[in-house]
Design an enzyme around this catalytic site. Structure first.
Site, PDB file in Angstrom:
ATOM      1  N   HIS A  76       0.847  -1.198   0.000  1.00 47.59           N
ATOM      2  CA  HIS A  76       0.000   0.000   0.000  1.00 47.59           C
ATOM      3  C   HIS A  76       0.878   1.242   0.000  1.00 47.59           C
ATOM      4  O   HIS A  76       1.879   1.300   0.725  1.00 47.59           O
ATOM      5  CB  HIS A  76      -0.908  -0.001   1.231  1.00 47.59           C
ATOM      6  CG  HIS A  76      -2.003   1.007   1.180  1.00 47.59           C
ATOM      7  ND1 HIS A  76      -1.784   2.358   1.345  1.00 47.59           N
ATOM      8  CD2 HIS A  76      -3.333   0.861   0.962  1.00 47.59           C
ATOM      9  CE1 HIS A  76      -2.940   3.002   1.255  1.00 47.59           C
ATOM     10  NE2 HIS A  76      -3.898   2.120   1.018  1.00 47.59           N
ATOM     11  N   CYS A 114      -4.004   3.005  -4.543  1.00 44.25           N
ATOM     12  CA  CYS A 114      -4.858   3.789  -3.652  1.00 44.25           C
ATOM     13  C   CYS A 114      -4.880   5.232  -4.143  1.00 44.25           C
ATOM     14  O   CYS A 114      -3.917   5.978  -3.935  1.00 44.25           O
ATOM     15  CB  CYS A 114      -4.346   3.716  -2.210  1.00 44.25           C
ATOM     16  SG  CYS A 114      -5.387   4.653  -1.060  1.00 44.25           S
ATOM     17  N   HIS A 141      -7.974   0.734  -4.164  1.00 47.38           N
ATOM     18  CA  HIS A 141      -8.691   1.558  -3.191  1.00 47.38           C
ATOM     19  C   HIS A 141      -9.059   2.861  -3.888  1.00 47.38           C
ATOM     20  O   HIS A 141      -8.166   3.599  -4.330  1.00 47.38           O
ATOM     21  CB  HIS A 141      -7.816   1.882  -1.983  1.00 47.38           C
ATOM     22  CG  HIS A 141      -7.542   0.722  -1.095  1.00 47.38           C
ATOM     23  ND1 HIS A 141      -6.735   0.813   0.020  1.00 47.38           N
ATOM     24  CD2 HIS A 141      -7.983  -0.558  -1.132  1.00 47.38           C
ATOM     25  CE1 HIS A 141      -6.679  -0.367   0.614  1.00 47.38           C
ATOM     26  NE2 HIS A 141      -7.422  -1.210  -0.065  1.00 47.38           N
ATOM     27  N   ASP A 194     -12.775   3.240  -0.770  1.00 49.05           N
ATOM     28  CA  ASP A 194     -11.864   3.201   0.374  1.00 49.05           C
ATOM     29  C   ASP A 194     -12.387   3.972   1.570  1.00 49.05           C
ATOM     30  O   ASP A 194     -12.371   3.484   2.685  1.00 49.05           O
ATOM     31  CB  ASP A 194     -10.498   3.729  -0.065  1.00 49.05           C
ATOM     32  CG  ASP A 194      -9.408   3.414   0.936  1.00 49.05           C
ATOM     33  OD1 ASP A 194      -9.540   2.406   1.649  1.00 49.05           O
ATOM     34  OD2 ASP A 194      -8.426   4.154   0.995  1.00 49.05           O
ATOM     35  N   HIS A 195     -12.815   5.195   1.358  1.00 48.06           N
ATOM     36  CA  HIS A 195     -13.392   6.009   2.428  1.00 48.06           C
ATOM     37  C   HIS A 195     -14.701   6.593   1.919  1.00 48.06           C
ATOM     38  O   HIS A 195     -15.103   6.343   0.791  1.00 48.06           O
ATOM     39  CB  HIS A 195     -12.450   7.148   2.839  1.00 48.06           C
ATOM     40  CG  HIS A 195     -11.231   6.686   3.570  1.00 48.06           C
ATOM     41  ND1 HIS A 195     -10.284   7.546   4.044  1.00 48.06           N
ATOM     42  CD2 HIS A 195     -10.796   5.444   3.912  1.00 48.06           C
ATOM     43  CE1 HIS A 195      -9.309   6.881   4.643  1.00 48.06           C
ATOM     44  NE2 HIS A 195      -9.604   5.595   4.568  1.00 48.06           N
ATOM     45  N   TYR A 211     -14.943   5.829   7.555  1.00 49.49           N
ATOM     46  CA  TYR A 211     -15.659   4.609   7.190  1.00 49.49           C
ATOM     47  C   TYR A 211     -17.152   4.671   7.517  1.00 49.49           C
ATOM     48  O   TYR A 211     -17.704   3.770   8.145  1.00 49.49           O
ATOM     49  CB  TYR A 211     -15.020   3.398   7.875  1.00 49.49           C
ATOM     50  CG  TYR A 211     -13.671   3.078   7.312  1.00 49.49           C
ATOM     51  CD1 TYR A 211     -13.523   2.181   6.263  1.00 49.49           C
ATOM     52  CD2 TYR A 211     -12.521   3.695   7.814  1.00 49.49           C
ATOM     53  CE1 TYR A 211     -12.276   1.901   5.725  1.00 49.49           C
ATOM     54  CE2 TYR A 211     -11.271   3.423   7.281  1.00 49.49           C
ATOM     55  CZ  TYR A 211     -11.154   2.518   6.247  1.00 49.49           C
ATOM     56  OH  TYR A 211      -9.925   2.251   5.717  1.00 49.49           O
TER      57      TYR A 211
END
Length: 240
Positions: A76, A114, A141, A194-195, A211
């Site tokens: 990551h 990501c 992500h 991802d978020h 989240y």
């Protein structure tokens, strides 16, 4: 900040958020700040080059077994992709990724694309990074950010930030089709929103920062909408 605000921020970063990820410092630790500072202290003799060396040793040890069992490793990117709290960073830029893949060319040696982490650095060319290393993407992500002129950043909705999501998703879909067409071992690229941005009943839920249930569902719906449109443009709408 007031002292109370600062304490709450420290708790959120050290205990609440990280506890959600791996729980190295639990809520039952009395002096969590001291434990955290002690952990940082372990890196006093670790600079960028030494950390790279350690990563290389790890890759050399693990990749033969990963290849044997068909496991796709996906490192990551640094989050955020610049030095923080005195820690060295070695997965922040296109050059960093080049070093990792040049060091060990194993097909199991991949990365998580990501978009939120990489885009927090204004000089990261998001589309170019993906195009250059698309064959190394094993996990995705997707989230979005906006970077201010002073270099600070904040998260935005999935289709509202600086990242060109349709361009990224088109590249990812095209790459996955190529892998499937050529029958490659690592053809799948799991993806997640991802978020997300808090909305509606998210404010009544005790979810970890970044989240929220409904906000992430909205992000997933936006991603799926872009994907469906691009699949149609590419001539394959049978999956939707």
């Amino acid at each position: 900040m007031t002292e109370q605000d600062a304490d709450q921020l420290a708790y959120n970063i050290i205990v609440f958020t990280q506890g959600f990820i791996h729980g190295s410092i639990g809520a039952n630790v009395a002096d969590y700040k001291k434990v955290f500072l002690d952990l940082l202290g372990a890196y006093q003799t670790i600079d960028r080059e030494k950390l790279r060396k350690h990563l290389g040793l790890f890759l050399d040890d693990i990749l033969p077994t990963a290849e044997k069992y068909g496991i796709a490793m996906c490192i990551h990117p640094d989050d955020p992709p610049f030095p923080l709290l005195g820690l060295p960073r070695i997965v922040s830029t296109k050059d960093d990724l080049s070093w990792i893949f040049d060091y060990n060319p194993s097909p199991s040696n991949g990365f998580t694309y990501c978009s939120g982490s990489l885009s927090a650095r204004k000089d990261n060319p998001m589309e170019d990074i993906l195009e250059t290393f698309k064959e190394r993407v094993h996990f995705i992500h997707l989230r979005n950010t906006h970077v201010r002129e002073d270099g600070s950043f904040y998260e935005r909705g999935h289709i509202d930030g600086d990242v060109n999501f349709p361009a990224l998703i088109k590249t990812l879909l095209t790459e996955q089709k190529r892998r499937e067409r050529e029958g490659l071992r690592y053809s799948r690229m799991p993806v997640r929103p991802d978020h997300g941005i808090k909305m509606l009943d998210d404010y009544n839920r005790n979810s970890p920062p970044g989240y929220p249930l409904i906000g992430r569902m909205r992000g997933l719906a936006e991603i799926k909408g872009i994907e469906a449109g691009i699949e149609f443009m590419l001539g394959d709408s049978t999956k939707h």
